[in-house]
Design a protein around this motif. Structure first.
Motif, short mmCIF file in Angstrom:
data_model
loop_
_atom_site.label_atom_id
_atom_site.label_comp_id
_atom_site.label_asym_id
_atom_site.label_seq_id
_atom_site.Cartn_x
_atom_site.Cartn_y
_atom_site.Cartn_z
N GLU A 37 48.37 -19.99 16.91
CA GLU A 37 47.70 -18.70 17.14
C GLU A 37 46.19 -18.90 17.31
N LYS A 38 45.59 -19.68 16.41
CA LYS A 38 44.15 -19.93 16.51
C LYS A 38 43.82 -20.69 17.78
N LEU A 39 44.68 -21.63 18.16
CA LEU A 39 44.43 -22.41 19.37
C LEU A 39 44.45 -21.51 20.60
N GLN A 40 45.41 -20.59 20.66
CA GLN A 40 45.49 -19.70 21.81
C GLN A 40 44.29 -18.75 21.86
N VAL A 41 43.85 -18.27 20.70
CA VAL A 41 42.67 -17.40 20.66
C VAL A 41 41.44 -18.14 21.17
N ALA A 42 41.28 -19.39 20.72
CA ALA A 42 40.14 -20.19 21.15
C ALA A 42 40.18 -20.45 22.66
N LEU A 43 41.36 -20.72 23.18
CA LEU A 43 41.49 -20.97 24.62
C LEU A 43 41.26 -19.70 25.43
N GLN A 44 41.69 -18.56 24.89
CA GLN A 44 41.44 -17.29 25.58
C GLN A 44 39.94 -17.01 25.66
N GLU A 45 39.22 -17.37 24.62
CA GLU A 45 37.76 -17.20 24.64
C GLU A 45 37.14 -18.08 25.72
N LEU A 46 37.63 -19.32 25.82
CA LEU A 46 37.13 -20.20 26.86
C LEU A 46 37.45 -19.64 28.25
N ALA A 47 38.64 -19.07 28.38
CA ALA A 47 39.05 -18.49 29.66
C ALA A 47 38.12 -17.35 30.04
N THR A 50 36.08 -29.63 29.91
CA THR A 50 35.52 -29.13 31.16
C THR A 50 36.46 -28.07 31.71
N VAL A 51 35.91 -26.90 32.01
CA VAL A 51 36.71 -25.81 32.57
C VAL A 51 36.07 -25.38 33.89
N GLY A 52 36.78 -25.61 34.99
CA GLY A 52 36.24 -25.24 36.29
C GLY A 52 34.92 -25.92 36.59
N GLY A 53 34.77 -27.17 36.14
CA GLY A 53 33.55 -27.92 36.38
C GLY A 53 32.44 -27.63 35.38
N LYS A 54 32.68 -26.71 34.46
CA LYS A 54 31.67 -26.34 33.47
C LYS A 54 31.98 -27.02 32.14
N PRO A 55 31.04 -27.83 31.61
CA PRO A 55 31.29 -28.50 30.32
C PRO A 55 31.21 -27.52 29.16
N VAL A 56 32.16 -27.61 28.25
CA VAL A 56 32.17 -26.77 27.06
C VAL A 56 32.59 -27.61 25.86
N GLU A 57 32.25 -27.14 24.67
CA GLU A 57 32.66 -27.79 23.43
C GLU A 57 33.63 -26.89 22.69
N LEU A 58 34.55 -27.51 21.97
CA LEU A 58 35.50 -26.74 21.16
C LEU A 58 35.62 -27.42 19.81
N LYS A 59 35.26 -26.69 18.75
CA LYS A 59 35.37 -27.24 17.41
C LYS A 59 36.83 -27.22 16.96
N PRO A 60 37.33 -28.34 16.44
CA PRO A 60 38.74 -28.40 16.02
C PRO A 60 39.12 -27.30 15.03
N GLU A 61 38.24 -27.03 14.07
CA GLU A 61 38.55 -26.01 13.07
C GLU A 61 38.78 -24.66 13.71
N LYS A 62 37.95 -24.31 14.69
CA LYS A 62 38.09 -23.03 15.38
C LYS A 62 39.39 -22.96 16.16
N ALA A 63 39.85 -24.12 16.65
CA ALA A 63 41.06 -24.17 17.46
C ALA A 63 42.32 -24.40 16.62
N GLY A 64 42.19 -24.41 15.30
CA GLY A 64 43.36 -24.58 14.45
C GLY A 64 43.90 -26.00 14.43
N LEU A 65 43.03 -26.98 14.67
CA LEU A 65 43.43 -28.39 14.68
C LEU A 65 42.86 -29.08 13.45
N SER A 66 43.67 -29.85 12.76
CA SER A 66 43.19 -30.49 11.54
C SER A 66 44.02 -31.73 11.20
N LEU A 67 43.43 -32.56 10.35
CA LEU A 67 44.15 -33.68 9.74
C LEU A 67 44.46 -33.26 8.31
#
Length: 307
Positions: free
Chosen positions: A120-130, A64-81
């Motif tokens: 780097e991917k995580l920051q890019v994904a967060l900048q897009e959300l911003a 949730t960003v500023g009360g707005k619900p959003v989804e973030l795919k782990p792969e896009k954000a550079g998160l993995s197991l």
């Protein structure tokens, strides 16, 4: 007592040997990751991890960003197991007698999951959300018929990407470990527009006002076309780049306006090839003409045979 002590040592030695035989596999008996037994061959261990946690690691995070619900795919954000590295770290025999004998008794050998973060991917994904959730309005200049109008920016809120990175990373790891992370509220912070009043004043004086001050003419070969108060607003806009306003030309609109005016005029390129006049050629010449003050300065000819 000596015989008793010797017997105990012998029993321990036998148990130790038996434990080593049982732990001959790539991943020792009793090894677990997040409560899942992965003992066996390396391929088996990787398969067990993917079966147990693969879907979880791919599940979009609910934010949730500023009360707005959003989804973030782990792969896009550079998160993995990283199952391969997790297994590699867990593999290999452990010759510690306590561990070896403990495996015979069903003791658990806990291995940590490897969950790398591509910062780097995580920051890019967060900048897009911003960009989608922020309320900051950047200063700009709008072009209307016959005039340029400065539009000041307004302060607002934007995503705190630094603090959000930690929360998103934790949410992903919770999702992998438990299958649930819940909706995560990402923090926002106040932000001033990057384009301030001083930059607006500069851009108005150096480009926008001269651009709309009269007719600008572009020539190529024997042909020419004028651009004026009615056509320029369809072509021109300003965009913020690192806090500075720079002009932007709508090349499709530009081509529609000059149409076939330069048909038959060829430009010798750096490769020696001769090609037709392009919208980029016209935009480059127009940009120079719009900055001119006199009629001569506001008439620019495209060089068809640059040396």
């Amino acid at each position: 007592m000596v015989l008793l002590g010797g017997g105990v040592v012998s029993l321990l030695a036998v148990a130790y040997g038996a434990g080593l035989l049982l732990n001959h596999s790539d991943v020792p008996k009793g090894t677990t990751v997040l409560g899942v037994d992965i003992s066996g061959s390396r391929d088996e261990a990787v398969a067990k991890l993917q079966t147990a946690f693969g879907n979880r690691a791919a599940t979009p995070l609910q934010l949730t960003v500023g009360g707005k619900p959003v989804e973030l795919k782990p792969e896009k954000a550079g998160l993995s197991l990283d199952a391969q590295t997790t297994v590699r770290n867990a593999a290999g025999s452990d010759y510690n007698p306590v561990t070896v004998i403990g495996s015979l008794l069903g003791n658990e050998r806990v291995a940590d999951p490897v969950m790398p973060v591509d910062e780097e991917k995580l920051q890019v994904a967060l900048q897009e959300l911003a960009g989608t959730a922020g309320t900051v309005t950047e200063g700009t200049i709008k072009f209307d018929t016959g005039k340029a109008v400065a539009v000041p920016g307004k302060a607002g809120t934007t995503l705190d990407t630094g603090a959000s990175a930690e929360l998103v990373t934790k949410a992903f790891r919770d999702m992998v470990a438990t299958g649930s992370a819940g909706a995560v509220e990402l923090p926002v912070t106040t932000k001033e527009p990057a384009v301030n009043q001083a930059e607006l004043d500069r851009a108005m004086k150096e480009f926008a006002e001269p651009a709309m001050s009269g007719i600008a003419t572009v020539k190529a070969g024997p042909k020419s076309i004028p651009f004026g108060p009615k056509s320029l607003p369809k072509i021109l806009s300003m965009q913020a780049v690192d806090g500075k306003l720079v002009e932007k030309y709508d090349l499709e609109a530009l081509k529609a306006i000059y149409g076939n005016s330069f048909d038959g005029v060829l430009i010798t390129r750096g490769t020696g090839e001769k090609t037709p006049v392009s919208p980029q050629d016209v935009a480059g010449a127009l940009g120079k003409a719009l900055r001119g003050k006199t009629t001569a300065e506001r008439t620019v000819t495209i060089d068809t045979n640059p040396s």
